[in-house]
Design a protein around this motif. Structure first.
Motif, PDB file in Angstrom:
ATOM      1  N   VAL A  12      38.473  25.970  39.339  1.00  0.00           N
ATOM      2  CA  VAL A  12      37.584  27.079  39.041  1.00  0.00           C
ATOM      3  C   VAL A  12      38.026  27.792  37.768  1.00  0.00           C
ATOM      4  O   VAL A  12      39.204  27.764  37.421  1.00  0.00           O
ATOM      5  CB  VAL A  12      37.533  28.063  40.247  1.00  0.00           C
ATOM      6  N   ASP A  13      37.075  28.394  37.092  1.00  0.00           N
ATOM      7  CA  ASP A  13      37.364  29.233  35.934  1.00  0.00           C
ATOM      8  C   ASP A  13      38.084  30.474  36.454  1.00  0.00           C
ATOM      9  O   ASP A  13      37.468  31.364  37.040  1.00  0.00           O
ATOM     10  CB  ASP A  13      36.067  29.609  35.215  1.00  0.00           C
ATOM     11  N   GLY A  14      39.368  30.540  36.250  1.00  0.00           N
ATOM     12  CA  GLY A  14      40.168  31.641  36.768  1.00  0.00           C
ATOM     13  C   GLY A  14      39.892  32.976  36.096  1.00  0.00           C
ATOM     14  O   GLY A  14      40.369  34.005  36.547  1.00  0.00           O
ATOM     15  N   ASN A  15      39.114  32.973  35.037  1.00  0.00           N
ATOM     16  CA  ASN A  15      38.751  34.214  34.358  1.00  0.00           C
ATOM     17  C   ASN A  15      37.382  34.710  34.787  1.00  0.00           C
ATOM     18  O   ASN A  15      36.871  35.663  34.212  1.00  0.00           O
ATOM     19  CB  ASN A  15      38.772  34.013  32.838  1.00  0.00           C
ATOM     20  N   ASP A  16      36.788  34.048  35.750  1.00  0.00           N
ATOM     21  CA  ASP A  16      35.479  34.447  36.268  1.00  0.00           C
ATOM     22  C   ASP A  16      35.668  34.932  37.705  1.00  0.00           C
ATOM     23  O   ASP A  16      35.829  34.139  38.627  1.00  0.00           O
ATOM     24  CB  ASP A  16      34.515  33.263  36.212  1.00  0.00           C
ATOM     25  N   VAL A  17      35.655  36.232  37.887  1.00  0.00           N
ATOM     26  CA  VAL A  17      35.942  36.834  39.192  1.00  0.00           C
ATOM     27  C   VAL A  17      35.005  36.303  40.268  1.00  0.00           C
ATOM     28  O   VAL A  17      35.434  35.980  41.378  1.00  0.00           O
ATOM     29  CB  VAL A  17      35.855  38.380  39.105  1.00  0.00           C
ATOM     30  N   LEU A  18      33.734  36.189  39.951  1.00  0.00           N
ATOM     31  CA  LEU A  18      32.763  35.733  40.940  1.00  0.00           C
ATOM     32  C   LEU A  18      32.955  34.254  41.284  1.00  0.00           C
ATOM     33  O   LEU A  18      32.809  33.861  42.448  1.00  0.00           O
ATOM     34  CB  LEU A  18      31.335  35.990  40.450  1.00  0.00           C
ATOM     35  N   ALA A  19      33.329  33.451  40.303  1.00  0.00           N
ATOM     36  CA  ALA A  19      33.601  32.035  40.566  1.00  0.00           C
ATOM     37  C   ALA A  19      34.849  31.883  41.437  1.00  0.00           C
ATOM     38  O   ALA A  19      34.877  31.040  42.343  1.00  0.00           O
ATOM     39  CB  ALA A  19      33.769  31.277  39.249  1.00  0.00           C
ATOM     40  N   GLU A  41      42.692  25.484  42.067  1.00  0.00           N
ATOM     41  CA  GLU A  41      43.290  25.456  40.743  1.00  0.00           C
ATOM     42  C   GLU A  41      42.472  26.380  39.858  1.00  0.00           C
ATOM     43  O   GLU A  41      41.352  26.060  39.459  1.00  0.00           O
ATOM     44  CB  GLU A  41      43.286  24.037  40.169  1.00  0.00           C
ATOM     45  N   ALA A  42      43.000  27.549  39.595  1.00  0.00           N
ATOM     46  CA  ALA A  42      42.303  28.550  38.787  1.00  0.00           C
ATOM     47  C   ALA A  42      42.746  28.392  37.339  1.00  0.00           C
ATOM     48  O   ALA A  42      43.867  28.711  36.980  1.00  0.00           O
ATOM     49  CB  ALA A  42      42.604  29.953  39.300  1.00  0.00           C
ATOM     50  N   MET A  43      41.857  27.894  36.511  1.00  0.00           N
ATOM     51  CA  MET A  43      42.150  27.659  35.103  1.00  0.00           C
ATOM     52  C   MET A  43      42.056  28.996  34.362  1.00  0.00           C
ATOM     53  O   MET A  43      41.015  29.641  34.372  1.00  0.00           O
ATOM     54  CB  MET A  43      41.181  26.641  34.511  1.00  0.00           C
ATOM     55  N   SER A  44      43.155  29.401  33.756  1.00  0.00           N
ATOM     56  CA  SER A  44      43.190  30.690  33.096  1.00  0.00           C
ATOM     57  C   SER A  44      44.073  30.597  31.858  1.00  0.00           C
ATOM     58  O   SER A  44      44.471  29.508  31.451  1.00  0.00           O
ATOM     59  CB  SER A  44      43.703  31.761  34.060  1.00  0.00           C
TER      60      SER A  44
END
Length: 159
Positions: A12-19, A41-44
């Motif tokens: 997941v896009d770790g910079n997208d709170v809703l995602a 796996e939060a990509m940030s």
């Protein structure tokens, strides 16, 4: 597959709170309904330096940093809330001022409290202080005695 066992992975896009919320919701559903582990796996991107002695300019450009600053999760959520008209600039300013005052008041109260005894650094680690921990503690006390001017008077009394 590890030892004949499959683990679910959600990237997941770790910079997208809703995602991240949705990925967490999905992971919980899999864990509860299928009784299986899930890795999220939060990509940030880490904008801050590794430490106070680190200079990120040695390994990344200002342009790269600016790209990622625009993806700041808090700013992205704020923009989304503003677009939905669920939040306003006025509410933001009011909330920031309220929180600023609350933090300052809390700091003033905390500054009036006396420091805990130095022994509290190690007294809640183990039921019985280990010899190695005691040696480290004694070394700290010697250090404070050696460099008393580097510590506030209240902390010098610890030794």
């Amino acid at each position: 597959m590890l030892f004949g066992y499959h683990m679910h992975v959600i990237r997941v896009d770790g910079n997208d709170v809703l995602a991240v919320y949705e990925a967490t919701r999905q992971a919980r559903k899999i864990a509860v309904e299928q009784n299986q582990p899930v890795l999220i796996e939060a990509m940030s991107y880490r904008l801050a330096a590794h430490s106070s002695s680190d200079d990120p300019s040695g390994y990344r450009s200002k342009d790269e940093e600016e790209v990622w600053r625009a993806k700041d999760p808090l700013l992205r959520l704020q923009k989304w809330l503003l677009k939905k008209q669920w939040w306003s600039e006025e509410e933001e300013a009011t909330q920031q001022e309220t929180l600023r005052r609350e933090v300052l008041e809390t700091m003033k109260r905390a500054e009036k409290r006396s420091s805990p005894p130095l022994e509290s650094l190690i007294s809640d680690v183990y039921a019985d202080v280990t010899p190695a921990l005691q040696r480290q503690f004694d070394q700290l006390k010697r250090h404070i005695r050696r460099y008393p001017d580097a510590y506030p008077a209240e902390q010098r009394r610890w030794t």
